[in-house]
Design a protein around this motif. Structure first.
Motif, PDB file in Angstrom:
ATOM      1  N   SER A 154     -12.237  -4.572  -1.781  1.00 45.41           N
ATOM      2  CA  SER A 154     -11.354  -5.733  -1.790  1.00 45.41           C
ATOM      3  C   SER A 154     -12.034  -6.938  -1.164  1.00 45.41           C
ATOM      4  O   SER A 154     -12.906  -6.804  -0.303  1.00 45.41           O
ATOM      5  N   LEU A 165      -7.295  -4.524   3.471  1.00 41.41           N
ATOM      6  CA  LEU A 165      -5.894  -4.167   3.244  1.00 41.41           C
ATOM      7  C   LEU A 165      -5.197  -3.754   4.532  1.00 41.41           C
ATOM      8  O   LEU A 165      -3.968  -3.876   4.646  1.00 41.41           O
ATOM      9  N   ASP A 166      -5.959  -3.288   5.506  1.00 40.90           N
ATOM     10  CA  ASP A 166      -5.383  -2.671   6.709  1.00 40.90           C
ATOM     11  C   ASP A 166      -4.241  -3.453   7.370  1.00 40.90           C
ATOM     12  O   ASP A 166      -3.234  -2.842   7.768  1.00 40.90           O
ATOM     13  N   PRO A 225      -5.697   4.428   7.784  1.00 37.90           N
ATOM     14  CA  PRO A 225      -5.883   3.918   6.425  1.00 37.90           C
ATOM     15  C   PRO A 225      -6.703   4.830   5.536  1.00 37.90           C
ATOM     16  O   PRO A 225      -6.416   4.998   4.356  1.00 37.90           O
ATOM     17  N   LEU A 233      -0.858  -2.643   5.554  1.00 36.45           N
ATOM     18  CA  LEU A 233      -0.447  -1.276   5.236  1.00 36.45           C
ATOM     19  C   LEU A 233       0.933  -0.971   5.821  1.00 36.45           C
ATOM     20  O   LEU A 233       1.207  -1.295   6.980  1.00 36.45           O
ATOM     21  N   MET A 267      -5.859   6.871   1.070  1.00 33.31           N
ATOM     22  CA  MET A 267      -6.549   6.408  -0.124  1.00 33.31           C
ATOM     23  C   MET A 267      -6.176   7.280  -1.328  1.00 33.31           C
ATOM     24  O   MET A 267      -6.245   8.498  -1.289  1.00 33.31           O
ATOM     25  N   LEU A 275      -3.470  -4.235  -3.974  1.00 39.40           N
ATOM     26  CA  LEU A 275      -2.896  -2.936  -4.317  1.00 39.40           C
ATOM     27  C   LEU A 275      -3.679  -2.281  -5.445  1.00 39.40           C
ATOM     28  O   LEU A 275      -3.966  -1.071  -5.403  1.00 39.40           O
ATOM     29  N   GLY A 285       0.793  -1.222   0.000  1.00 42.67           N
ATOM     30  CA  GLY A 285       0.000   0.000   0.000  1.00 42.67           C
ATOM     31  C   GLY A 285       0.823   1.270   0.000  1.00 42.67           C
ATOM     32  O   GLY A 285       2.026   1.259  -0.304  1.00 42.67           O
ATOM     33  N   ASP A 321      -6.817  -2.812  -6.151  1.00 43.05           N
ATOM     34  CA  ASP A 321      -8.096  -2.393  -5.565  1.00 43.05           C
ATOM     35  C   ASP A 321      -7.943  -1.053  -4.865  1.00 43.05           C
ATOM     36  O   ASP A 321      -8.814  -0.170  -4.978  1.00 43.05           O
ATOM     37  N   HIS A 322      -6.851  -0.905  -4.138  1.00 40.55           N
ATOM     38  CA  HIS A 322      -6.601   0.351  -3.432  1.00 40.55           C
ATOM     39  C   HIS A 322      -6.437   1.511  -4.419  1.00 40.55           C
ATOM     40  O   HIS A 322      -7.043   2.591  -4.246  1.00 40.55           O
TER      41      HIS A 322
END
Length: 383
Positions: A356, A360-361, A374, A364, A378, A347, A319, A349-350
């Motif tokens: 997702s 993802l958290d 987080p 990170l 974005m 990644l 991320g 998706d982010h």
């Protein structure tokens, strides 16, 4: 100065190649910068296992999701990728390790991962070459193995075939950030999305990230069809993997479609020499023979080593960073092959603002800093 790229991926290992494919599939025009060869570095030094792991919920989520993605992709892989769903047997040497077998079984069963507890007799039937005094094991049939360099090449070739297009640029990156990549030969590449997927080299391009080099060795044998059926891993491997300081070896052996055996594993921190450490290799062979005595009679064709990128909490860095143009896809250590596809999907998706499949958290990069928000990190790409 080269520009016009929606994303620049640093490193053409399996993680970088997967990131390039996800970005091009999303309509992004991508450049991949590689200093050596596609699938070199940690990718060439990886055993190629695609395994579900249970050290933590975050590790389980990432490995199980990525294994699903590999299964979906498997029909498209070329024969040279040597993908085979051979399953893994976690081998228990004694009654104490059988307690860990049952704990793992409960964990997998609760999360719908097929697994089977083996006693001493069924273990011997599954793998006759193992020494007879072992207590049992846990078979996880969904696990697979493949040949990582070929798989990385396939991912990159697939990215090149996407309409958005991909350029492969050869050269050594000396600086990356603030929307610019500088190569040793003076080339400059501009992009507002730079993905550092250079594995153990990633801290040299992104200061302050919590990644350390960890050296590992591998041995490939001559062809012995039928010698081995499953990937075998001693449960003591988990103790070795959790060590953050001491050099260690553990029994880990894989069958290849060629009939060869790939033998691991070793872990060394603070080893800067890329050459083969004969003492470590001897310890690996001794450990392997402890579990499969007939390995002593096999011929080895090649021994080699490489560096993997390790983090303090055994989870990768995926991320954004404090630099709004710089993103990380590194720190996978021994699970880079397994988790490459999920890393790239998360990644992408982010970057695209997509929902997702898993959060993802936990991965990170800022989690290893004092503060991590987080939502504030974005960054959405608009095709």
């Amino acid at each position: 100065m080269k520009g016009g790229y929606d994303a620049v991926v640093l490193g053409a290992g399996i993680v970088g190649a997967a990131c390039a494919l996800e970005c091009t599939k999303a309509g992004m025009h991508v450049a991949v910068v590689e200093r050596d060869a596609v699938g070199s570095g940690a990718t060439a030094a990886g055993m190629g296992h695609i395994v579900v792991m249970d050290d933590s919920e975050a590790q389980f989520a990432l490995t199980s999701y990525s294994q699903q993605l590999w299964s979906e992709l498997s029909a498209e892989l070329p024969a040279g990728a040597e993908y085979v769903q051979c399953g893994t047997i976690w081998v228990a040497a004694d009654d104490e390790e059988m307690l860990e077998v049952r704990r793992k079984m409960e964990f997998y069963e609760a999360r719908d991962i097929p697994a089977e507890v083996l006693d001493s007799q069924t273990l011997a039937e599954a793998e006759p070459k193992l020494r007879p005094s072992l207590a049992g094991g846990l078979c996880v049939p969904s696990d697979a193995v493949l040949y990582p360099p070929c798989a990385a090449g396939h991912l990159l070739d697939s990215a090149k075939q996407q309409p958005a297009g991909l350029d492969l640029i050869w050269g050594r990156v000396v600086q990356a950030g603030d929307g610019r990549v500088l190569l040793a030969d003076g080339q400059q590449i501009e992009s507002q999305t730079i993905i550092n997927a250079t594995g153990a080299l990633s801290p040299t391009l992104t200061d302050g990230i919590a990644v350390r080099k960890r050296k590992g060795h591998l041995i490939i044998t001559d062809r012995y069809p039928g010698f081995l059926r499953h990937q075998l891993v001693e449960l003591g491997y988990l103790k070795s993997a959790h060590s953050s300081t001491a050099d260690s070896v553990a029994f880990n052996v894989q069958p290849r479609l060629t009939g060869q055996l790939l033998i691991g594993s070793s872990r060394q921190f603070d080893a800067e020499d890329s050459g083969v450490d004969r003492d470590i290799v001897a310890a690996m062979v001794e450990r392997a023979c402890l579990y499969m005595p007939e390995i002593a009679s096999l011929s080895a064709l090649r021994v080699w080593s490489g560096f993997r990128a390790a983090t303090p909490d055994k989870l990768p860095l995926i991320g954004p960073t404090e630099d709004s143009s710089l993103f990380l896809a590194t720190g996978h250590e021994g699970l880079g092959i397994t988790t490459s596809l999920a890393t790239a999907r998360l990644l992408a998706d982010h970057l695209l603002g997509r929902e997702s499949a898993i959060p993802l958290d936990p991965y990170l990069p800022c989690r290893l800093a004092k503060e991590c928000n987080p939502a504030s990190q974005m960054e959405v790409f608009h095709a």
